[in-house]
Design an enzyme around this catalytic site. Structure first.
Site, PDB file in Angstrom:
ATOM      1  N   ASP A  65     -14.318  -6.947  15.689  1.00  0.00           N
ATOM      2  CA  ASP A  65     -13.044  -7.168  16.259  1.00  0.00           C
ATOM      3  C   ASP A  65     -12.670  -6.549  17.515  1.00  0.00           C
ATOM      4  O   ASP A  65     -11.723  -6.115  18.020  1.00  0.00           O
ATOM      5  CB  ASP A  65     -11.714  -7.210  15.476  1.00  0.00           C
ATOM      6  CG  ASP A  65     -10.791  -8.099  15.939  1.00  0.00           C
ATOM      7  OD1 ASP A  65     -10.509  -8.609  17.005  1.00  0.00           O
ATOM      8  OD2 ASP A  65      -9.482  -7.942  15.136  1.00  0.00           O
ATOM      9  N   HIS A 115     -17.275 -11.362  15.853  1.00  0.00           N
ATOM     10  CA  HIS A 115     -15.798 -11.314  16.144  1.00  0.00           C
ATOM     11  C   HIS A 115     -15.582 -10.214  17.357  1.00  0.00           C
ATOM     12  O   HIS A 115     -15.557  -9.082  17.113  1.00  0.00           O
ATOM     13  CB  HIS A 115     -14.926 -10.873  14.874  1.00  0.00           C
ATOM     14  CG  HIS A 115     -13.535 -11.019  15.212  1.00  0.00           C
ATOM     15  ND1 HIS A 115     -12.637 -11.400  14.234  1.00  0.00           N
ATOM     16  CD2 HIS A 115     -12.876 -11.133  16.185  1.00  0.00           C
ATOM     17  CE1 HIS A 115     -11.414 -11.433  14.480  1.00  0.00           C
ATOM     18  NE2 HIS A 115     -11.485 -11.460  15.849  1.00  0.00           N
TER      19      HIS A 115
HETATM   20  O1  DOR Z   1      -6.211  -6.150  17.222  1.00  0.00           O
HETATM   21  C1  DOR Z   1      -6.445  -7.227  17.626  1.00  0.00           C
HETATM   22  N1  DOR Z   1      -6.689  -7.533  18.803  1.00  0.00           N
HETATM   23  N2  DOR Z   1      -6.359  -8.280  16.785  1.00  0.00           N
HETATM   24  C2  DOR Z   1      -6.273  -9.461  17.249  1.00  0.00           C
HETATM   25  O2  DOR Z   1      -6.332 -10.492  16.259  1.00  0.00           O
HETATM   26  C3  DOR Z   1      -6.483  -9.843  18.580  1.00  0.00           C
HETATM   27  C4  DOR Z   1      -7.236  -8.864  19.246  1.00  0.00           C
HETATM   28  C5  DOR Z   1      -6.915  -8.966  20.794  1.00  0.00           C
HETATM   29  O3  DOR Z   1      -7.314 -10.126  21.319  1.00  0.00           O
HETATM   30  O4  DOR Z   1      -6.749  -8.066  21.404  1.00  0.00           O
HETATM   31 ZN    ZN Z   2      -7.727 -11.771  14.585  1.00  0.00          ZN
END
Ligand code: DOR
Ligand code: ZN
Length: 442
Positions: free
Chosen positions: A316, A71
């Protein structure tokens, strides 16, 4: 050719955790054994001159399979001021990741084969981590029409996701799960009911009330987790739940697994390291989606890791510019820059803090993601590609804007000292990072 001596190898795929010597030839692991002598190495590698073999003293260090992060947001094409595939994949190997999955919420969205191929090729050109595209589920992330999954799969996509946005229409998700079966790839679901989430910017609760910020209830995530596992059960499709952050989500996934549904899930380290109590109005580096959990939710996440309900760790990694993150809390974008700091943070706070074993950390970031997404790597078995990380649990570094390979600095660890870093990273036997510096490739 490479000979790493007397290193603590942790390779959960072969239940290995102990002192070993490791030999690499032609980009692959050629042998792992105990206490090799020069004669052994000459015989195994089929060479006379031992000088041809680079020798590395591994005493006191760990060797892991290169970590796999499922991710990551690399922002290319379209938002290269935040990150691009080159800077993001350099950040990856500096953080110990040799394979990364790039999310599709770019501009344009990765919803066609040519775009998936572009991401893959840019990854190859950068010559750092292996970059695998995750393609969108719906064209333009509009939630209305499925992408051409088989075609995009042929272009290199290893999963499908509208990550950044939940798929609001249940029938669209059901169709996606049904069609994705042909590709063999999981649908990665960013579970967020947009009506429940509204314009909230942190977890709804006592802290959001005190700070005067609109809150996102835990149910905004969990209702969609429930929906998606039921749809996966009905269709027989594969679902992977991204960034699980609530107690109810963990309980639903635990039940779904017991029902035989083909579900896996990930947790982001920031949801294990911080809670909503850490949020302050000026600390936008902790503004993330899904938002930081309550303590009770965090305990449930750790419990989910301990009993195998949660299958993997994933960062993430979400780079954003300084200007955007300098906005007032409610207006700043969601996201934490993670690739280069996350292993140290997890090692220092969870692995040495007794919440996870070092073997679990490696398993959750190597063999488990490799198996779920059908990727090479994730193990140091003989014959496997030599994607490896030499990790020094004593190495200390202060995180500064200059030291980061990422273009962005939105990390809560900026200016802080962390302990426990990768000091060498190899991808397919090529050394790409040494002593915390990227090695340019020819
Ligand atoms: O914190 C986040 N940033 N959550 C997400 O789902 C998308 C991501 C982003 O693309 O900045
Ligand atoms: Zn997400």
């Amino acid at each position: 050719m490479l000979w790493i001596k007397n290193v603590t190898v942790i390779d959960p795929a072969q239940d290995l955790s102990g002192l070993r010597d490791v030999l690499v030839q032609e980009g692959k692991i050629s042998a792992i054994g105990e206490n090799f002598q020069v004669r052994d190495v000459q015989t195994i590698l089929g060479i006379e001159q031992i000088e041809k073999v680079k020798q590395i003293e591994g005493t006191g260090k760990y060797l892991f399979p290169g970590l796999i992060d499922v991710h990551v947001h690399l922002r290319e094409p379209g938002q290269e001021n935040k990150e691009d595939i080159r800077s993001g994949s350099r950040a990856a190997v500096r953080g110990g990741f040799t394979s990364i999955l790039a999310m599709a919420n770019t501009a344009p969205v990765i919803d066609q084969r040519a775009l998936a191929e572009f991401v893959r090729l840019q990854g190859q050109r950068a010559g750092m981590a292996r970059v695998y595209p995750v393609a969108a589920v719906t064209k333009g992330f509009k939630g209305q029409e499925l992408v051409e999954m088989m075609d995009i799969r042929a272009g290199g996509a290893v999963g499908f996701s509208d990550d950044g946005k939940g798929i609001q229409n249940a029938e669209m998700m059901r169709l996606a799960l049904e069609y994705a079966k042909m590709t063999g790839c999981p649908i990665i679901s960013h579970c967020e009911d947009s009506d429940l989430a509204g314009s909230g910017s942190m977890r709804r609760g006592e802290v959001s009330a005190r700070l005067g910020l609109r809150g996102i209830p835990a149910s905004a995530e969990s209702v969609m987790v429930a929906r998606d596992v039921l749809l996966a059960g009905e269709t027989g499709g594969k679902i992977h739940i991204a960034h699980v952050s609530t107690k109810q989500s963990v309980e639903i996934i635990r039940t779904a697994k017991a029902m035989g549904i083909d579900v896996t899930c990930e947790v982001n380290p920031h949801h294990l390291l911080f809670t909503d109590q850490d949020v302050t109005l000026t600390g936008t580096s902790l503004k993330v989606n899904p938002p930081l959990p309550s303590e009770e939710d965090q305990d449930a996440l750790l419990q989910g890791l301990a009993d195998g309900t949660i299958d993997m760790l994933a960062t993430d990694h979400a780079p954003h510019t300084w200007e955007e993150k300098a906005k007032p809390f409610a207006e700043a974008p969601f996201g934490i820059n993670a690739l280069e700091t996350v292993l140290a943070a997890v090692w220092q706070n969870l692995a040495t803090g007794g919440k996870l074993t070092s073997e679990q950390v490696v398993k959750l970031w190597s063999v488990n993601p490799a198996r779920r997404f059908g990727l090479a790597g994730g193990t140091l078995q003989t014959g496997a590609a030599a994607d490896m990380v030499l990790f020094d649990s004593e190495y200390r570094e202060t995180v500064t804007a200059d030291s980061l390979e990422s273009k962005a600095q939105n990390t809560p660890f900026l200016g802080k000292e962390l302990k426990g870093f990768p000091i060498m990273t190899w991808v397919g036997g090529r050394l790409v990072m040494e002593n915390r510096k990227i090695i340019p490739q020819k």
